[in-house]
Each structure stands twice: as C-alpha cells, then as structure tokens.
Write an enzyme that holds these catalytic residues in place. Structure first.
Site, mmCIF file in Angstrom:
data_model
loop_
_atom_site.group_PDB
_atom_site.id
_atom_site.type_symbol
_atom_site.label_atom_id
_atom_site.label_comp_id
_atom_site.label_asym_id
_atom_site.label_seq_id
_atom_site.Cartn_x
_atom_site.Cartn_y
_atom_site.Cartn_z
ATOM 1 N N CYS A 178 0.885 -1.288 0.027
ATOM 2 C CA CYS A 178 0.004 -0.063 0.037
ATOM 3 C C CYS A 178 0.896 1.132 0.164
ATOM 4 O O CYS A 178 1.656 1.652 -1.095
ATOM 5 C CB CYS A 178 -0.938 -0.045 0.914
ATOM 6 S SG CYS A 178 -2.398 1.006 1.121
ATOM 7 N N HIS B 174 -3.593 -5.660 1.078
ATOM 8 C CA HIS B 174 -3.042 -5.981 2.334
ATOM 9 C C HIS B 174 -3.188 -7.537 2.770
ATOM 10 O O HIS B 174 -3.898 -7.765 3.355
ATOM 11 C CB HIS B 174 -3.703 -5.105 3.305
ATOM 12 C CG HIS B 174 -3.521 -3.732 3.451
ATOM 13 N ND1 HIS B 174 -2.572 -3.018 3.898
ATOM 14 C CD2 HIS B 174 -4.293 -2.692 2.876
ATOM 15 C CE1 HIS B 174 -2.541 -1.655 3.767
ATOM 16 N NE2 HIS B 174 -3.662 -1.399 2.996
ATOM 17 N N GLU C 72 -1.192 -8.710 5.049
ATOM 18 C CA GLU C 72 -0.834 -8.754 6.290
ATOM 19 C C GLU C 72 -2.328 -8.505 7.156
ATOM 20 O O GLU C 72 -2.448 -8.924 8.217
ATOM 21 C CB GLU C 72 0.128 -7.602 6.841
ATOM 22 C CG GLU C 72 -0.565 -6.221 6.959
ATOM 23 C CD GLU C 72 -0.855 -5.471 5.664
ATOM 24 O OE1 GLU C 72 -0.599 -6.185 4.779
ATOM 25 O OE2 GLU C 72 -1.002 -4.426 5.731
#
Lengths: 85, 229
Positions: free
Chosen positions: B86, B202, B204
């Site tokens: 990002c 994302h 994560e």
C-alpha cells in the site's frame, strides 16, 4: 546573490485520467456552468531561493521539479513566474 | 529469518505486519525507525501501509529521503528482498525501487475485499504461490491507480514484472474487478531483479481466519523462500 520568488504550476499529465478534475467539472456543470468542458486540478508552489539572476533561479527550480516537486511519470510542470523577492 | 519493518511517521499497518510475521509465520521481526541508519540484521524489509509524512507533496514522496531508506535502497541493490504494501508500494515507486506511479483512484477512496491473481512466482513475495492462484484480501486506499506510459507497461509485460492483477471470481481481469482504475488491472509489480515487490492490497490483513481470509499467508511464506535462511 538575489532572493527570487519562483512560482511553479504542476498539473496531471494530459491524457491521464484526472478524477479530481472531472469531479470538479461535474460540480461546476451542476451549478449551471454548462460551458465548462474540462478542469485540471494541480498544485501551485512558490519557491523562494537565492540565485545570481532570474534565469539561474528558474533553472534551479526546474531541477527541483524534475527531482522532487513533480512526478516525472505522471505530472507536467511549468514555471509560472520569477520575481525578485 | 529476521524481518525488518520500517516505521515512518504516519505508518499505521506496521503492527499488522509485525503480527503477521511473528504470530502467524513464527519468525523474528524488528521495527526499524525512519531515522535508523542500519537494518539491524534484517534479511527482509517490509515497507508497511499508512500515510508516511502525512502524504505531503505526493503519497510516498518524502519517505524516500529518510535515513533508513538509504539502507533499504542499498539492501535492494544487493538483491535483498523488499516488500512494499500500500503506502509502502507508493514509497518504493517514489524511491525508484519500482517502476510506475500510483495515482488517485479513478473512483473515490476504496476499502473492500478484492481478488488478485498471482502472475509470477519468481519474485521474493510469490515463491510459495502458484501462477493463476486467486487470493482474496482487502484494499484500503485513495491513491492506488497504477500508472505508467504504454512503453513502460509493454516492457513490464515482456519482462514478467507484473506480479498481481485484480480479477473477478473466475480469475478474469475485467474492468468491473478493477477497484481503482489501475492500468491493465495491475495490483502489484516487481523490479528487474525480482527482489523488490510492491502491491496495493493488504496480505498482512488476510492472515487470520477471524478476519475473513488467510490468503495472505502464502505470500508471507514466500519470504522464507526468498530470504534463504
């Protein structure tokens, strides 16, 4: 050395989609400004810098644009004015 | 494997990255402050999401001047894995570690799950994935529209540097599955050396079943392959 005030205009490169400009245009049309065909939203910066003369000040700010102030992939810039500060 | 996670003023996905590496991967991580002058022995560097330096000037434009980024650039130049997620992707592009730029979305800010397709497995972040694998994970950004000139895009295609594309549930890269107007549905790219990878989604945030997807795990597992430790 003289202190100069150098104005720079940075706008999205022509041909690239400018959603911010399009949204502003649509808003203007909604307000009744139907003659507006396009809007480009960019940034206006004023750099104060010391240089021996106006062309040197402009050249210096041009280099700043190429290296940082404008993104070479997506933006174009023009030096809008150079005046003694 | 030791993962270094860079914390800039305005980073806000650093703890998520730490959580992914330590709690889900079981590996070691070290937080790297933007003023640090060394990587503290990190094998892999993650540039996390957020709003580094308030997105002043342009997203990612100022972060590249921080002391730690000189170390990250040197690490990348020696083939070390660097992952930009990002805002980290925006930083990597502004720093010249990755080609292209990320512009304001064609629509507005988007925060939603998307599906991306792995295009390459010869990169530091996809070695454990497979070509054509569909991965579901969230995006949350206002400036994620990948942009480059046509010649650069053709070169990226020819070099196999496009790592992820936004696709629909059938794996097709359609205009409807493109959340931000990214050119050629590009969600992530790599450098020529394939050690630097940037992506807008994302992974994560897709580690824990409780959050709706664990499709990020395979990407983090890829780091073990890349780190070769």
């Amino acid at each position: 050395m003289t202190r100069f005030r150098v104005a720079v205009q940075i706008i999205p490169r022509r041909g690239l989609l400018d959603p911010q400009g399009k949204t502003v245009r649509d808003a203007l049309v909604t307000l009744g400004f139907g003659s507006v065909s396009d809007v480009h939203v960019g940034r206006h910066m004023v750099v104060e810098t010391d240089a021996k003369d106006a062309p040197a000040a402009e050249a210096s700010v041009r280099a700043m644009c190429e290296r940082l102030l404008a993104n070479p992939v997506t933006e174009d810039f023009t030096i809008a004015g150079v005046v003694a500060a | 494997m030791k993962v270094g996670i860079v914390r800039f003023p305005g980073s806000n996905c650093d703890e998520d990255a730490l959580h992914a590496v330590v709690d889900f991967l079981g590996e070691t991580a070290v937080m790297l402050w933007h003023k640090d002058h060394d990587l503290h022995g990190a094998d892999v560097v993650i540039l996390p999401g957020g709003f580094s330096y308030g997105d002043y000037l342009r997203a990612g434009a100022i972060a590249r001047f921080s002391p730690i980024m000189q170390e990250v650039a040197a690490h990348a130049a020696h083939g070390g894995p660097v992952i930009g997620i990002c805002n980290g992707f925006q930083i990597a592009c502004e720093a010249g570690l990755l080609p292209g730029a990320l512009l304001r979305n064609a629509g507005s800010y988007v925060s939603m799950p998307v599906i991306i397709r792995t295009e390459r497995t010869d990169t530091s972040f996809t070695g454990a994935s497979s070509v054509g694998q569909l991965l579901r994970m969230p995006i949350a950004h206002g400036e994620g529209r990948f942009t480059a000139d046509e010649a650069t895009l053709d070169q990226l295609e020819a070099n196999g540097q496009i790592v992820f594309r936004y696709v629909d549930a059938h794996g097709n890269a359609t205009p409807e599955s493109n959340p931000n107007g990214a050119m050629r549905n590009i969600a992530g790219v790599t450098n020529v050396g394939r050690n630097v990878v940037g992506l807008m989604p994302h992974p994560e945030r897709a580690m824990d079943r409780a959050l709706g997807s664990q499709d990020g795990v395979v990407l983090f597992e890829s780091l073990l392959v890349a780190a070769n430790v």
